[in-house]
Design a protein around this motif. Structure first.
Motif, short mmCIF file in Angstrom:
data_model
loop_
_atom_site.label_atom_id
_atom_site.label_comp_id
_atom_site.label_asym_id
_atom_site.label_seq_id
_atom_site.Cartn_x
_atom_site.Cartn_y
_atom_site.Cartn_z
N SER A 26 -9.48 -23.62 5.63
CA SER A 26 -10.78 -22.99 5.43
C SER A 26 -11.75 -23.48 6.50
CB SER A 26 -11.28 -23.35 4.02
OG SER A 26 -12.48 -22.73 3.73
N SER A 29 -17.87 -20.31 8.80
CA SER A 29 -18.14 -19.05 9.48
C SER A 29 -19.54 -19.09 10.07
CB SER A 29 -18.02 -17.89 8.48
OG SER A 29 -18.52 -16.71 9.02
N HIS A 95 -15.28 -18.46 0.37
CA HIS A 95 -14.73 -17.28 1.03
C HIS A 95 -15.40 -16.01 0.54
CE1 HIS A 95 -11.13 -20.19 1.14
NE2 HIS A 95 -11.87 -20.37 2.21
N GLY A 98 -18.67 -15.59 2.32
CA GLY A 98 -18.59 -15.56 3.78
C GLY A 98 -19.01 -16.85 4.45
N THR A 101 -14.16 -18.71 6.45
CA THR A 101 -13.00 -17.83 6.53
C THR A 101 -11.78 -18.70 6.31
OG1 THR A 101 -12.81 -18.12 8.92
CG2 THR A 101 -14.15 -16.26 8.14
N TYR A 102 -10.62 -18.07 6.12
CA TYR A 102 -9.44 -18.89 5.88
C TYR A 102 -8.19 -18.25 6.45
CZ TYR A 102 -7.99 -15.77 2.06
OH TYR A 102 -7.59 -14.68 1.32
#
Length: 128
Positions: A26, A29, A95, A98, A101-102
């Motif tokens: 993870s 972002s 996630h 936002g 991201t992963y």
């Protein structure tokens, strides 16, 4: 190159553990809300996942030098399938919002050891 299920079957045949888990890397972002803003909801989600038996391990990763904490984390899920693991990752508030991201991968654990010591009178637990 063998397909995943073929390799897993071969690992079992040769006596390896062949325990399938799912690894989520993870990464913060640039487009989402700040990670610290989502952290309480993320930790509550992880608590629920752990209680349900779906979260094996979770925690931050260092940068490549090993000296800095850059906000990347790793989660290890117990799931019946890649799709189920993806649904777990998608449900994480980090996630969903936002903030992160992963990437998701299958992980086949074949070898290794784990030691757990429980001190009854000291009420301590040591995992190595």
């Amino acid at each position: 190159m063998p397909k995943w299920e073929e390799y897993k079957a071969h690992a079992r045949e040769r006596g390896a553990l062949a325990l399938e888990l799912f690894i989520v890397e993870s990464t913060p972002s640039a487009d989402g809300p700040p990670v610290p803003d989502v952290l309480p909801d993320h930790l509550a989600y992880q608590w629920d996942m752990e209680i349900a038996g779906n979260l094996a391990f979770a925690g931050p990763l260092s940068d490549l030098s090993g000296d800095l904490m850059e906000g990347t984390g790793m989660l290890v899920y117990r799931a019946e399938s890649l799709d189920e693991a993806r649904a777990m990752a998608d449900g994480d508030p980090m996630h969903k919002t936002g903030a992160r991201t992963y990437t998701l991968r299958r992980w086949l654990i074949n070898e290794g050891s784990l030691s757990l010591s429980v001190g009854l009178s000291t009420k301590s637990v040591t995992l190595r």
